[in-house]
Design an enzyme around this catalytic site. Structure first.
Site, mmCIF file in Angstrom:
data_model
loop_
_atom_site.group_PDB
_atom_site.id
_atom_site.type_symbol
_atom_site.label_atom_id
_atom_site.label_comp_id
_atom_site.label_asym_id
_atom_site.label_seq_id
_atom_site.Cartn_x
_atom_site.Cartn_y
_atom_site.Cartn_z
ATOM 1 N N VAL A 163 0.876 -1.169 0.000
ATOM 2 C CA VAL A 163 0.000 0.000 0.000
ATOM 3 C C VAL A 163 0.911 1.216 0.000
ATOM 4 O O VAL A 163 1.914 1.242 0.715
ATOM 5 C CB VAL A 163 -0.902 0.022 1.253
ATOM 6 C CG1 VAL A 163 -1.777 1.278 1.273
ATOM 7 C CG2 VAL A 163 -1.769 -1.231 1.318
ATOM 8 N N CYS A 164 0.572 2.192 -0.826
ATOM 9 C CA CYS A 164 1.266 3.483 -0.768
ATOM 10 C C CYS A 164 2.764 3.259 -1.065
ATOM 11 O O CYS A 164 3.101 2.471 -1.954
ATOM 12 C CB CYS A 164 0.989 4.099 0.606
ATOM 13 S SG CYS A 164 1.297 5.849 0.798
ATOM 14 N N THR A 165 3.657 3.892 -0.337
ATOM 15 C CA THR A 165 5.079 3.746 -0.627
ATOM 16 C C THR A 165 5.663 2.422 -0.129
ATOM 17 O O THR A 165 6.867 2.207 -0.249
ATOM 18 C CB THR A 165 5.890 4.918 -0.053
ATOM 19 O OG1 THR A 165 5.551 5.076 1.329
ATOM 20 C CG2 THR A 165 5.567 6.209 -0.794
#
Lengths: 203, 203
Positions: free
Chosen positions: B99-101
Site C-alpha cells: 500500500v502506498c510507498t
C-alpha cells in the site's frame, strides 16, 4: 490543538486510525492515546498491540475527544471510571466525537440524552436506551457532539471536522494526501445496499 | 491463512490498518506484526506506538505479505536485512501486497522489475527506478503481486483480495461489517479531482 483518543482492549482499529490519520495532519494537532492505565491494549481479536502513552488521570482536558468503538466499547460504556473521565473532559472540548459503537460510551456517560445520534448499524437499537434518537446517517452533528456510523465512517467524519476547524482547503489537502478517492470493488457498504443474504452473513 | 505485516518507524498507520481491518475478518486469518526487531514502533509523526510481536527472523513464511508505506518506507527500501527478508518470504506467498510507498520496498527487493505498479501519487516518479511501469490506478494486480495507491486505497485493495481468496460474498459481508459506504464530504481524493491549488497545499 489537543486531541485525546480513548483506546481499550478489543477496539476496532480502523474506528480509531481512520480519524487519527486525518486529524494528525492538521497543523498544530497533538494526538494523545489514553487508556484506563498507560501501556499496551490489544485490538479486536487480539490482532495488534497499541500503546496508550497516557492513563486517564494524566489527561484533564482536550480540544477534541475521540471515542472509537469495537467489541470492547460495551465494557467501556459501563465502566464508571471511564464514564467519569468522559464527563470531566467533555465540558471544555470544542468537539466530542465517536465512531461506531464509541457512541455507546457517550451514551453511557449520559451525553446523548435528547440528541440525534448514530452508531454501527448492528448496534443502532441500543441508542434509544441512552435517550438518543437513532439516525441512519453517516455523520450526525448535534451542537458539539458528532457521532459517526460504523468503522470506516470515521474517515468521513474526520474530514468534515477538519473543514470546520481548519477550513475546507485543508480538509481537501488531507483527503488528497491520504488519497481518499474510494473505489470499493462492491457496493455493499450499507444494509440497504448489501441485501438480506449478505446482511445475514455479516451478522 | 498467515498474513505477515511489516511495520516500522514512521509508517502511515492507515496504510496498514485499512487492509488489516479487512483481512483480519476472513475466517482463519492469522495476522502477525513483524518488524526488524520485536517491540514497539512509532507511526508517522510519532502519533502512536504499535507493537511488533515478531522480529524478521521469527517469520519464515506467509500466505499474504503486506507492506505498508509512509515516510519510513524509504529507509526500509534501502535496508538489506529487510529486503532479504522480503525476498525470502515472497516466493512461497499466495499474494505479495503493498500500500502506498510500501511499493518502494517491493521495488528495493527487485520484485517490481518489468511489472506495472502503483504507489502514492507523490512518489509515483520513483517506481521507474526499480524497473517498474507506473500506472495511475487504485489497485494494480500483476500475477501474485498487488500494489495499491496512497494510504486509504489499501481498504479497496484488501476487499478485492478477499473476493479472490474467500469469495465475493465474504468480501461484501466484510464491507458491510466495516460499513464501508464512503461518503467523503469533498471530491478531492486524486490529483486530477483536487486541482492545482489543493495539490500545492498537499505538497
Amino acid at each position: 490543538m489537543d486531541i485525546a483518543v480513548l483506546i481499550f482492549d478489543d477496539l476496532t482499529p480502523l474506528d480509531m486510525v481512520g480519524p487519527v490519520e486525518v486529524l494528525s495532519r492538521v497543523p498544530g494537532a497533538r494526538i494523545r492515546m489514553v487508556a484506563k492505565k498507560p501501556g499496551a491494549i490489544r485490538t479486536q481479536s487480539g490482532v495488534m498491540g497499541i500503546i496508550a502513552d497516557h492513563g486517564l488521570a494524566e489527561i484533564t482536558r482536550a480540544d477534541i475527544l475521540l471515542l472509537p468503538g469495537g467489541p470492547g466499547a460495551r465494557a467501556m460504556a459501563e465502566d464508571e471510571a471511564v464514564l467519569d473521565w468522559v464527563r470531566r473532559i467533555h465540558p471544555a472540548t470544542r468537539w466530542t466525537t465517536s465512531v461506531c459503537t464509541g457512541a455507546l460510551i457517550l451514551g453511557g456517560a449520559g451525553l446523548l440524552r435528547g440528541l440525534k445520534a448514530t452508531t454501527h448499524w448492528a448496534s443502532m437499537d441500543r441508542l434509544a436506551g441512552y435517550g438518543a434518537t437513532p439516525v441512519q446517517e453517516r455523520v450526525v452533528v448535534q451542537d458539539k457532539i458528532i457521532t459517526a456510523a460504523g468503522v470506516s465512517s470515521g474517515i468521513d467524519m474526520a474530514l468534515a471536522l477538519v473543514a470546520r476547524i481548519a477550513g475546507e482547503d485543508r480538509a481537501k489537502a488531507i483527503q488528497l494526501r491520504i488519497e481518499y478517492d474510494p473505489q470499493p470493488p462492491f457496493d455493499a457498504g450499507s444494509v440497504a445496499k448489501a441485501g438480506p443474504a449478505i446482511v445475514a452473513l455479516a451478522r
